[in-house]
Structure formats: structure tokens, C-alpha cells
Design a protein around this motif. Structure first.
Motif, short mmCIF file in Angstrom:
data_model
loop_
_atom_site.label_atom_id
_atom_site.label_comp_id
_atom_site.label_asym_id
_atom_site.label_seq_id
_atom_site.Cartn_x
_atom_site.Cartn_y
_atom_site.Cartn_z
N VAL A 1 60.34 -36.30 0.66
CA VAL A 1 59.41 -37.37 0.73
C VAL A 1 58.56 -37.82 -0.32
O VAL A 1 58.51 -38.88 -0.76
CB VAL A 1 58.61 -37.56 2.18
N ASP A 2 57.93 -36.96 -0.82
CA ASP A 2 56.73 -37.10 -1.79
C ASP A 2 57.51 -37.29 -3.27
O ASP A 2 56.83 -38.35 -3.77
CB ASP A 2 55.84 -35.93 -1.78
N LYS A 3 58.51 -36.87 -3.36
CA LYS A 3 59.28 -37.05 -4.51
C LYS A 3 59.78 -38.32 -4.69
O LYS A 3 59.57 -39.20 -5.56
CB LYS A 3 60.50 -36.11 -4.85
N ASP B 1 58.71 -40.93 -2.74
CA ASP B 1 57.60 -41.71 -2.83
C ASP B 1 56.96 -41.99 -4.42
O ASP B 1 56.64 -43.07 -4.67
CB ASP B 1 56.34 -41.43 -2.02
N SER B 2 57.06 -41.09 -5.10
CA SER B 2 56.47 -40.98 -6.60
C SER B 2 57.34 -41.77 -7.42
O SER B 2 56.86 -42.15 -8.44
CB SER B 2 56.48 -39.43 -7.19
N MET B 3 58.63 -41.98 -6.90
CA MET B 3 59.52 -42.86 -7.64
C MET B 3 59.52 -44.45 -7.20
O MET B 3 59.84 -45.22 -8.07
CB MET B 3 61.06 -42.36 -7.51
N LEU B 4 58.66 -44.64 -6.13
CA LEU B 4 58.86 -46.06 -5.67
C LEU B 4 57.59 -46.64 -6.40
O LEU B 4 56.33 -46.18 -6.87
CB LEU B 4 58.51 -46.20 -4.24
N CYS C 1 55.55 -48.28 0.89
CA CYS C 1 56.49 -47.38 0.03
C CYS C 1 56.58 -46.02 0.94
O CYS C 1 58.00 -45.71 0.87
CB CYS C 1 56.26 -47.13 -1.34
N LYS C 2 55.53 -45.42 1.38
CA LYS C 2 55.62 -43.95 1.87
C LYS C 2 56.70 -44.04 3.08
O LYS C 2 57.53 -43.09 3.34
CB LYS C 2 54.29 -43.47 2.41
N PRO C 3 56.53 -45.18 4.02
CA PRO C 3 57.54 -45.25 5.25
C PRO C 3 58.91 -45.34 4.86
O PRO C 3 59.85 -44.68 5.41
CB PRO C 3 56.92 -46.55 6.02
N TYR C 4 58.94 -45.92 3.73
CA TYR C 4 60.46 -46.20 3.27
C TYR C 4 60.89 -44.74 2.74
O TYR C 4 62.02 -44.40 2.76
CB TYR C 4 60.65 -47.12 2.13
N ALA C 5 59.98 -44.07 1.88
CA ALA C 5 60.42 -42.85 1.33
C ALA C 5 60.69 -41.90 2.61
O ALA C 5 61.81 -41.11 2.51
CB ALA C 5 59.35 -42.31 0.68
#
Ligand code: SF4
Ligand code: SF4
Length: 194
Positions: free
Chosen positions: A37-39, A41-44, A57-61
Motif C-alpha cells: 500500500v505504501d509503495k 501510495d508513493s506513486m500517486l 490517494c491512500k484509500p485508493y492505494a
């Protein structure tokens, strides 16, 4: 009797030892959050705009990592982000449904603003400043163009303008390191806002 006591004591000591080892192991090997999820999220782009259908962004990740969402829903991220996520997830790329609009900026027509602060509450990255009953204004460098402030404005005095391609705005396409730094900054504003 003494054998029984000795057995109970050694059993208790063993249980205590096992408990300590487990506690230490849990602390040493503890992983904060889900690395996938963190990876993702870091691309969004951290615009928190909700165009993917998720409240940020985090909920989508989270949804992509759990397989609940496809890799092609991030509109501002466009094809570049879709390809990165598909590569990370090891899945087939999917055409991005909606073309990312030209970068936009919110602009408050200050003489019409009544200072109701509703736009401040709506902005996910704290890009609007103003005091109650005073006109509000947008911090251009922080605005991501997500348009979430437009709808709540009761006097409809927020315009969305195409971000001007001025020399001072022009830059080489952001290398990943700089993109990660911008994302980190926006994530901080969003976390402070939520
Ligand atoms: S000012 Fe408006 S358009 Fe800009 S980031 Fe905030 S909510 Fe989005
Ligand atoms: S929502 Fe509109 S009227 Fe209210 S403070 Fe923001 S810009 Fe001003």
C-alpha cells in the motif's frame, strides 16, 4: 511435592521467557502499515482529488493493493502512474479511462468572497487561507487543481483556471526523487487537514 513445585516453577519460567521473546520479536519485526500500500501510495500524485472514486490517494492505494480496484483509476496520474502500479503489481496495464485535464489552479474572486471558510474545510491539502468574514485566497504552489473547493462555495466565487505555462513554472519533467518529495509534502498537508 517438591518435584511438582519444581516442574510448575520451570514451566512458569519457560512461559515467562517465551512471552518476553515474543514481545521482543513483535517489536523488532513489527511492520508499520502494508508495504505494498505504501509503495502504491508513493506513486500517486497526492492531489487527494477523489477522481479515482476513493476519498484520497491512500484509500485508493489500499483498494488497488487488496485487488478491489483496477490500476487505471488515477486521473491526474494518468498513464505514467498506471504503468508504474501495473508493473509493481505484476498485472496487465489497462487504458486510463479519463484523460488527465490540463493542470488547473483554483482562483478566488476576493471581492465576492463572504469569508464563510467552507472552501478551507473542503481543500484536502490546506491550499486556501482566510479568516471568517474575511476574503480567502489560494496558495498557488500548494493547489493541486482538484476542484473540491468549487462546489461548496455558496457564492460561487471560485474559478478553476488552467495553470499558466510560465517560464517560472516550467521545469524539466520531475525526476522520481523530486516527485516523491512533492508527494511527501502534499501527504503532510493532507494528513494535517484530515
Ligand atoms: S484550493 Fe481548491 S482546487 Fe486547489 S487543492 Fe484546494 S480544494 Fe483543490
Ligand atoms: S467558500 Fe467561497 S465565499 Fe466561502 S470563503 Fe471560500 S471562496 Fe469565500
Amino acid at each position: 511435592m517438591t518435584h511438582l513445585l519444581a516442574a510448575l516453577l520451570s514451566l512458569g519460567a519457560f512461559a515467562l521467557l517465551a512471552g518476553v521473546v515474543l514481545a521482543v520479536a513483535q517489536r523488532v519485526f513489527h511492520i508499520e502499515g502494508d508495504p505494498m500500500v505504501d509503495k502504491i501510495d508513493s506513486m500517486l500524485p497526492q492531489t487527494q482529488c477523489g477522481q479515482c472514486g476513493y476519498p484520497g490517494c491512500k484509500p485508493y492505494a489500499n483498494a488497488v493493493a487488496s485487488g478491489a480496484a483496477e490500476v487505471n483509476h488515477c486521473v491526474p496520474g494518468g498513464e505514467r502512474v498506471m504503468l508504474q502500479i501495473a508493473d509493481l503489481m505484476g498485472v496487465e496495464p489497462k487504458a486510463v479511462e479519463e484523460e488527465a485535464a490540463a493542470p488547473m489552479l483554483a482562483f478566488v474572486r476576493e471581492d465576492e468572497c463572504i469569508g464563510c471558510t467552507l472552501c478551507i474545510k473542503a481543500c484536502p491539502v490546506d491550499a486556501i487561507v482566510g479568516a471568517p468574514k474575511q476574503y480567502h485566497t489560494v496558495i498557488v504552489d500548494q493547489c493541486t487543481g482538484c476542484m473540491l473547493c468549487v462546489e461548496p462555495c455558496p457564492v460561487d466565487c471560485i474559478d478553476m483556471l488552467v495553470k499558466p505555462e510560465l517560464l517560472e513554472h516550467w521545469a524539466w519533467p520531475l525526476p522520481d526523487t523530486r516527485r516523491a518529495a512533492v508527494g511527501h509534502e502534499r501527504r503532510g498537508h493532507h494528513a494535517g487537514h484530515a
